[in-house]
Motif scaffolding. Structure first.
Motif, PDB file in Angstrom:
ATOM      1  N   GLY A 107       0.879  19.222   7.666  1.00  0.00           N
ATOM      2  CA  GLY A 107       0.794  19.771   6.288  1.00  0.00           C
ATOM      3  C   GLY A 107      -0.177  20.627   6.042  1.00  0.00           C
ATOM      4  N   PHE A 108      -1.137  20.494   6.638  1.00  0.00           N
ATOM      5  CA  PHE A 108      -2.268  21.504   6.634  1.00  0.00           C
ATOM      6  C   PHE A 108      -1.919  22.577   6.973  1.00  0.00           C
ATOM      7  N   ASN A 111       0.819  24.022   4.240  1.00  0.00           N
ATOM      8  CA  ASN A 111       0.065  24.545   3.037  1.00  0.00           C
ATOM      9  C   ASN A 111      -0.408  26.111   3.038  1.00  0.00           C
ATOM     10  N   HIS A 136      -4.740  19.073  -2.574  1.00  0.00           N
ATOM     11  CA  HIS A 136      -5.253  19.020  -1.358  1.00  0.00           C
ATOM     12  C   HIS A 136      -6.013  19.889  -0.857  1.00  0.00           C
ATOM     13  N   SER A 138      -6.114  21.431   2.025  1.00  0.00           N
ATOM     14  CA  SER A 138      -5.340  22.400   3.063  1.00  0.00           C
ATOM     15  C   SER A 138      -4.682  23.498   2.026  1.00  0.00           C
ATOM     16  N   GLU A 178       1.132  18.088  -7.022  1.00  0.00           N
ATOM     17  CA  GLU A 178       1.334  17.278  -6.039  1.00  0.00           C
ATOM     18  C   GLU A 178       2.291  16.129  -6.710  1.00  0.00           C
ATOM     19  N   SER A 182      -3.120  12.468  -3.702  1.00  0.00           N
ATOM     20  CA  SER A 182      -3.409  11.626  -2.403  1.00  0.00           C
ATOM     21  C   SER A 182      -4.865  10.629  -2.640  1.00  0.00           C
ATOM     22  N   ASP A 207       3.360  19.367  -3.403  1.00  0.00           N
ATOM     23  CA  ASP A 207       2.929  19.066  -2.358  1.00  0.00           C
ATOM     24  C   ASP A 207       3.337  17.650  -2.287  1.00  0.00           C
ATOM     25  N   ALA A 209       3.333  15.105   0.038  1.00  0.00           N
ATOM     26  CA  ALA A 209       2.880  14.429   1.081  1.00  0.00           C
ATOM     27  C   ALA A 209       2.865  12.876   0.941  1.00  0.00           C
ATOM     28  N   HIS A 210       2.593  12.215  -0.183  1.00  0.00           N
ATOM     29  CA  HIS A 210       2.644  10.922  -0.434  1.00  0.00           C
ATOM     30  C   HIS A 210       3.591  10.382  -1.275  1.00  0.00           C
ATOM     31  N   MET A 237       7.176  20.843  -0.380  1.00  0.00           N
ATOM     32  CA  MET A 237       6.310  20.565   1.034  1.00  0.00           C
ATOM     33  C   MET A 237       6.202  19.090   1.043  1.00  0.00           C
ATOM     34  N   THR A 239       5.164  15.636   4.364  1.00  0.00           N
ATOM     35  CA  THR A 239       4.659  15.419   5.613  1.00  0.00           C
ATOM     36  C   THR A 239       5.295  14.365   6.249  1.00  0.00           C
ATOM     37  N   LYS A 242       2.490  10.283   7.045  1.00  0.00           N
ATOM     38  CA  LYS A 242       2.144   9.169   6.268  1.00  0.00           C
ATOM     39  C   LYS A 242       3.481   8.490   6.143  1.00  0.00           C
ATOM     40  N   GLY A 248       3.646  15.722  11.440  1.00  0.00           N
ATOM     41  CA  GLY A 248       4.236  17.080  11.185  1.00  0.00           C
ATOM     42  C   GLY A 248       4.626  17.202   9.885  1.00  0.00           C
TER      43      GLY A 248
HETATM   44  C1  LIG Z   1      -2.115  14.504   4.322  1.00  0.00           C
HETATM   45  C2  LIG Z   1      -2.156  15.590   3.552  1.00  0.00           C
HETATM   46  C3  LIG Z   1      -2.025  17.059   3.909  1.00  0.00           C
HETATM   47  C4  LIG Z   1      -2.020  17.392   5.224  1.00  0.00           C
HETATM   48  O1  LIG Z   1      -1.052  16.829   5.905  1.00  0.00           O
HETATM   49  P1  LIG Z   1      -1.020  16.597   7.504  1.00  0.00           P
HETATM   50  O2  LIG Z   1       0.372  16.513   8.127  1.00  0.00           O
HETATM   51  O3  LIG Z   1      -1.827  15.434   7.618  1.00  0.00           O
HETATM   52  O4  LIG Z   1      -1.783  17.712   7.878  1.00  0.00           O
HETATM   53  C5  LIG Z   1      -1.499  17.856   2.778  1.00  0.00           C
HETATM   54  N1  LIG Z   1      -1.378  17.690   1.568  1.00  0.00           N
HETATM   55  C6  LIG Z   1      -1.613  16.274   1.051  1.00  0.00           C
HETATM   56  C7  LIG Z   1      -1.602  16.337  -0.382  1.00  0.00           C
HETATM   57  C8  LIG Z   1      -1.982  15.106   1.824  1.00  0.00           C
HETATM   58  O5  LIG Z   1      -2.269  14.070   1.479  1.00  0.00           O
END
Ligand SMILES: *Cc1c(COP(=O)(O)O)cnc(C)c1O
Length: 391
Positions: A107-108, A111, A136, A138, A178, A182, A207, A209-210, A237, A239, A242, A248
Motif C-alpha cells: 500500500g505504501f 499511494n 496515512h 505513505s 480513508e 488507521s 485509501d 486499507a482498513h 486503493m 491492501t 491487513k 500487497g
Molecule cells: C497499512 C496502510 C498503508 C500501507 O499499506 P502496506 O501494504 O502495509 O504498505 C496505506 N494506507 C493505510 C491507511 C494503511 O493503514
C-alpha cells in the motif's frame, strides 16, 4: 565525521519518550504471540479476520509455489505478470465494479505511485491534492513528493475541506480520505466527500486499507459496503496485508487510470512483481471470506468489547471498527500503560507522536474475529487494572 548526528538524534528521541524499538515475535498462533519467551494475547495485529493462518489460504500459497516458483522473477512489464496476477485483478475489478485494477507490492508503494503518476510529467504542474489530516504517511509522503500542491483539512471536517477547496481553482484536483482511519478507527463522511468532489470537478480517492476485507458482503470494503460507484470514487486503493492476511495492494479505477499507471508508475515499473503464489493465496482468501462467518464474528467481538468496556467504566472513542483507540495523551504514560498490560499478558500497540498528533498518544487495540469472548474479557479486565496502577 559523516552522519555523526545519528547518535544525538536518537538520544533526543529517547529523552522525549519517542524512541522506537522492535519486538521479535518468536511464535504466533491463534491470537497468542510469544515475545522474549513470554506469551501474550495479541491485540496489536491488523489480521482482523484471522486469515493469516487459514488453512486454505496457506494450501493455495503452497500450490502456487509449486506452479509458479518462489518469486515472480521480474517486473510486471518484463515477465513478472502471470495469470495468477491477472486473475486477482479481474476478480477485484468485477466485484468492486471498476473498469480495471492494478496490483502493487505494498500500500505504501501504491499511494506513492498514485500521487507521483497523476501529478507527474504529463500534468501541467498546477494540480492540487486536498487530503484529510489523518491520511496515512505513505499518501502524505507521496503527495509531498509530486508536482501537486498539498492542502490538508482537519480530520473529517467538511467545512474546512470546503474552505480549502474554495480558495483554489487548479485544473486537476484529487481529494483524498480513508474508508476506515488507521489510528482512530472512524470513517469518512463519504456522501459529503462525494458531493464536494463533484461540485469541484475533482477526483475522490479512498485509501481503504482498513475497510477492505472487513466491509461488504463480498469483502470489497467501503466501496462495496456503501455502494460507491467508479464515477463517485474514481480511485480506490486497498491492501492485502491487513484483513486479507497476505501482503500487497491494489489500485482500482478507470481503464485509462490503470493503463496510465502501467506506463508511468515508477513503483510499478521498476519493482519486481509480487510472487504469483501470493496473488493466488490472496484471491483464495477473498473468495473464502463471504461464506466464512468471520466478518460477523468480528462485528460481534467489537460489540462485546465496547459493552464490556462501558461496564468497566473505560472511556472509548466513537469507533465502530476493529480499531479501538484508548486515548492517553502522553507518550510516557502510554508506554507505561502498554507495559502494565504486558505484565498482565496482553499485547497492545502504544502509538505515539509522530504517528499520531502530539498529545493524542494512545493505546491502539485491534480486534480480530479469532479472539474469543474470554480473550476480550481478559483484555477489558487488564485494561481496567492497568489504568488504576498507572494513572
Ligand atoms: C497499512 C496502510 C498503508 C500501507 O499499506 P502496506 O501494504 O502495509 O504498505 C496505506 N494506507 C493505510 C491507511 C494503511 O493503514
Amino acid at each position: 565525521m559523516a552522519f555523526d548526528w545519528l547518535d544525538t538524534a536518537l538520544d533526543h528521541k529517547k529523552q522525549d519518550g519517542y524512541l522506537r524499538t522492535r519486538a521479535v515475535v518468536e511464535y504466533e498462533k491463534d491470537g497468542i504471540i510469544c515475545i522474549n519467551g513470554a506469551h501474550y494475547l495479541n491485540f496489536a495485529s491488523n489480521d482482523y479476520l484471522g486469515l493469516r493462518h487459514e488453512e486454505g489460504v496457506l494450501q493455495t500459497w503452497v500450490e502456487g509455489l509449486a506452479q509458479f516458483g518462489g518469486g515472480s522473477g521480474a517486473s510486471p512489464l518484463v515477465t513478472g505478470y502471470t495469470q495468477a496476477h491477472q486473475a486477482l485483478e479481474a476478480y477485484l475489478a468485477e466485484h468492486l465494479n471498476r473498469e480495471a485494477v492494478l496490483l502493487f507490492n505494498s500500500g505504501f508503494a501504491a499511494n506513492q505511485a498514485v500521487c507521483q503518476a497523476l501529478f507527474g510529467q504529463h500534468n501541467s504542474g498546477d494540480g492540487l491534492i486536498v487530503a484529510d489530516k489523518y491520511m496515512h504517511a505513505s499518501f502524505i509522503d507521496g503527495a509531498l513528493s509530486c508536482n501537486a500542491t498539498l492542502k490538508r483539512f482537519r480530520h473529517n471536517d467538511m467545512q474546512h475541506a470546503r474552505q480549502v477547496l474554495a480558495k483554489h481553482h487548479e485544473a486537476d484536483c484529487l481529494i483524498a480520505s480513508e474508508g476506515v482511519f488507521s489510528m482512530d478507527g472512524d470513517s469518512a463522511p463519504l456522501d459529503e466527500l462525494i458531493a464536494l468532489s463533484q461540485a469541484h470537478n475533482s477526483w475522490l480517492m479512498l485509501d481503504d486499507a482498513h475497510g477492505f476485507g472487513v466491509l461488504g458482503a463480498r469483502a470489497m470494503g467501503s466501496a462495496e459496503h456503501y455502494q460507491l460507484s467508479q464515477q463517485q470514487v474514481p480511485l480506490v486503493m486497498g491492501t492485502f496485508g491487513k484483513a486479507v492476511g497476505t501482503a500487497g495492494a491494489f489500485v482500482a479505477g478507470s481503464q485509462a487510470l490503470i493503463d496510465y499507471l502501467v506506463n508511468e508508475a515508477r513503483h510499478y515499473i521498476y519493482s519486481t512483481a509480487m510472487p504469483p503464489a501470493q496473488a493466488l493465496a490472496t484471491l483464495y482468501a477473498l473468495q473464502h471470506i463471504p461464506g466464512s462467518g468471520r466478518q460477523q464474528q468480528l462485528q460481534d467481538n467489537i460489540t462485546t468489547f465496547r459493552q464490556r468496556s462501558e461496564q468497566a467504566g473505560l472511556v472509548l472513542s466513537a469507533s465502530a471498527s476493529a480499531i479501538q483507540p484508548v486515548m492517553i495523551g502522553d507518550p510516557d504514560q502510554t508506554l507505561a500503560l502498554a507495559d502494565a498490560l504486558k505484565a498482565r499478558g496482553i499485547w497492545v500497540g502504544a502509538i505515539r507522536y509522530p504517528t499520531v498528533p502530539k498529545t493524542t498518544d494512545r493505546l491502539r487495540i485491534t480486534l480480530s474475529s479469532s479472539h474469543t469472548r474470554r480473550d476480550i474479557e481478559a483484555l477489558v479486565d487488564a485494561l481496567a487494572l492497568a489504568r488504576e496502577a498507572v494513572t
